[in-house]
Design a protein around this motif. Structure first.
Motif, PDB file in Angstrom:
ATOM      1  N   TYR A   1       0.807  -1.229   0.000  1.00  0.00           N
ATOM      2  CA  TYR A   1       0.000   0.000   0.000  1.00  0.00           C
ATOM      3  C   TYR A   1       0.841   1.280   0.000  1.00  0.00           C
ATOM      4  CZ  TYR A   1      -3.849  -3.156   0.971  1.00  0.00           C
ATOM      5  OH  TYR A   1      -4.773  -4.153   0.887  1.00  0.00           O
ATOM      6  N   ARG A   2       2.082   1.210   0.453  1.00  0.00           N
ATOM      7  CA  ARG A   2       2.934   2.396   0.481  1.00  0.00           C
ATOM      8  C   ARG A   2       3.873   2.372  -0.721  1.00  0.00           C
ATOM      9  NH1 ARG A   2       3.537   5.783   4.632  1.00  0.00           N
ATOM     10  NH2 ARG A   2       4.021   7.103   2.884  1.00  0.00           N
TER      11      ARG A   2
ATOM     12  N   PRO B   1     -10.769   4.662  10.068  1.00  0.00           N
ATOM     13  CA  PRO B   1      -9.627   3.779   9.828  1.00  0.00           C
ATOM     14  C   PRO B   1     -10.003   2.408   9.288  1.00  0.00           C
ATOM     15  CG  PRO B   1     -10.142   3.819  12.171  1.00  0.00           C
ATOM     16  CD  PRO B   1     -11.064   4.825  11.499  1.00  0.00           C
ATOM     17  N   ASN B   2      -9.004   1.793   8.679  1.00  0.00           N
ATOM     18  CA  ASN B   2      -9.061   0.391   8.253  1.00  0.00           C
ATOM     19  C   ASN B   2     -10.053   0.110   7.136  1.00  0.00           C
ATOM     20  OD1 ASN B   2      -7.169  -0.015  10.300  1.00  0.00           O
ATOM     21  ND2 ASN B   2      -8.760  -0.457  11.795  1.00  0.00           N
ATOM     22  N   VAL B   3     -10.392   1.105   6.342  1.00  0.00           N
ATOM     23  CA  VAL B   3     -11.342   0.906   5.247  1.00  0.00           C
ATOM     24  C   VAL B   3     -10.687   1.083   3.873  1.00  0.00           C
ATOM     25  CG1 VAL B   3     -13.324   1.550   6.660  1.00  0.00           C
ATOM     26  CG2 VAL B   3     -12.153   3.312   5.310  1.00  0.00           C
ATOM     27  N   GLY B   4      -9.370   1.206   3.850  1.00  0.00           N
ATOM     28  CA  GLY B   4      -8.671   1.406   2.591  1.00  0.00           C
ATOM     29  C   GLY B   4      -7.951   0.183   2.061  1.00  0.00           C
TER      30      GLY B   4
ATOM     31  N   VAL C   1     -13.966  13.889   0.440  1.00  0.00           N
ATOM     32  CA  VAL C   1     -12.546  13.918   0.081  1.00  0.00           C
ATOM     33  C   VAL C   1     -11.844  12.816   0.866  1.00  0.00           C
ATOM     34  CG1 VAL C   1     -10.408  15.251   0.104  1.00  0.00           C
ATOM     35  CG2 VAL C   1     -12.600  16.410  -0.330  1.00  0.00           C
ATOM     36  N   PHE C   2     -11.279  11.849   0.164  1.00  0.00           N
ATOM     37  CA  PHE C   2     -10.563  10.754   0.806  1.00  0.00           C
ATOM     38  C   PHE C   2      -9.066  11.013   0.746  1.00  0.00           C
ATOM     39  CE2 PHE C   2     -14.624   8.984  -0.220  1.00  0.00           C
ATOM     40  CZ  PHE C   2     -14.906   8.194   0.880  1.00  0.00           C
ATOM     41  N   PHE C   3      -8.400  10.738   1.865  1.00  0.00           N
ATOM     42  CA  PHE C   3      -6.953  10.912   1.913  1.00  0.00           C
ATOM     43  C   PHE C   3      -6.340   9.985   2.947  1.00  0.00           C
ATOM     44  CE2 PHE C   3      -8.569  13.710   5.158  1.00  0.00           C
ATOM     45  CZ  PHE C   3      -7.631  13.657   6.171  1.00  0.00           C
ATOM     46  N   CYS C   4      -5.031   9.886   2.885  1.00  0.00           N
ATOM     47  CA  CYS C   4      -4.243   9.103   3.831  1.00  0.00           C
ATOM     48  C   CYS C   4      -2.889   9.812   3.920  1.00  0.00           C
ATOM     49  CB  CYS C   4      -4.122   7.652   3.340  1.00  0.00           C
ATOM     50  SG  CYS C   4      -3.319   6.535   4.499  1.00  0.00           S
ATOM     51  N   LEU C   5      -1.862   9.199   3.393  1.00  0.00           N
ATOM     52  CA  LEU C   5      -0.526   9.778   3.316  1.00  0.00           C
ATOM     53  C   LEU C   5      -0.109   9.868   1.850  1.00  0.00           C
ATOM     54  CD1 LEU C   5       1.221   7.536   6.016  1.00  0.00           C
ATOM     55  CD2 LEU C   5       0.261   9.822   6.350  1.00  0.00           C
TER      56      LEU C   5
ATOM     57  N   MET D   1      -4.314   3.298   0.162  1.00  0.00           N
ATOM     58  CA  MET D   1      -5.539   3.109   0.947  1.00  0.00           C
ATOM     59  C   MET D   1      -6.590   4.172   0.641  1.00  0.00           C
ATOM     60  SD  MET D   1      -4.411   1.478   4.492  1.00  0.00           S
ATOM     61  CE  MET D   1      -3.670  -0.141   4.500  1.00  0.00           C
ATOM     62  N   SER D   2      -6.171   5.403   0.462  1.00  0.00           N
ATOM     63  CA  SER D   2      -7.150   6.449   0.145  1.00  0.00           C
ATOM     64  C   SER D   2      -7.694   6.258  -1.273  1.00  0.00           C
ATOM     65  CB  SER D   2      -6.545   7.836   0.325  1.00  0.00           C
ATOM     66  OG  SER D   2      -5.380   8.002  -0.456  1.00  0.00           O
TER      67      SER D   2
END
Length: 179
Positions: A34-35, A98-101, A130-134, A139-140
């Motif tokens: 994922y990263r 959390p945990n939905v990506g 608006v979906f985001f993460c890092l 995940m986003s």
């Protein structure tokens, strides 16, 4: 391939990209690694730059949803061990779901995602989300794609997430999981 189908990362999840360039948009969810670099696009969604995300945030018309995972309490800790959840920082006024990506969601996580979106939007599937993460976090991308598959029509993906937000001068605050 259907919008909700899954492809393993080892399979053809994105087209070949010359070294240093973002991958092409895959046909389905990313299920591992994922990263890694993310694509520049998400079919059906608007992709936000740092400036566009900050402008939209300042208007307070969209719901910002952070999908960074919540680490579980480690199994096997001695009974007298005090567990303190790690602190998670997010964009001010964002909601941490959390945990939905992940590429594949177990039924409880899928239900949590669906219920959270219904509650946050009060059933309005046209409400801007608006979906985001890092930065470089699939995940986003997965969560935004999943929201589209659930019939939400006004989806934006902030691909640089909290990393880009802070690099652009935005502030972050401590977050707690949405219930």
């Amino acid at each position: 391939m259907a919008a909700g189908s899954v492809v393993n990362a080892e399979e053809d999840v994105s087209g070949p990209a010359p070294s240093g360039e973002p991958p092409t948009e895959p046909p389905s969810y990313r299920t591992s690694d994922y990263r890694r670099p993310v694509p520049l696009t998400l079919k059906g969604a608007q992709v936000l730059s740092d400036d566009a995300a900050m402008e939209l945030w300042s208007r307070k018309t969209a719901i910002f949803i952070d999908v960074y995972p919540h680490p579980p309490k480690p199994a096997g800790l001695p009974a007298d061990t005090i567990w303190r959840d790690p602190t998670h920082m997010t964009i001010e006024d964002a909601v941490w779901v959390p945990n939905v990506g992940y590429g594949v969601l177990a039924s409880p996580a899928a239900d949590y995602f669906r219920r959270s979106l219904e509650k946050l939007t009060q059933g309005d599937k046209a409400k801007p989300l608006v979906f985001f993460c890092l930065k470089n976090c699939w995940m986003s991308w997965n969560a935004a794609k999943r929201a589209l598959s659930l019939g939400y029509t006004n989806i934006a993906w902030y691909r640089d997430g909290t990393d880009g937000w802070q690099e652009a001068g935005g502030l972050v605050v401590e977050a707690h999981p949405f219930r």
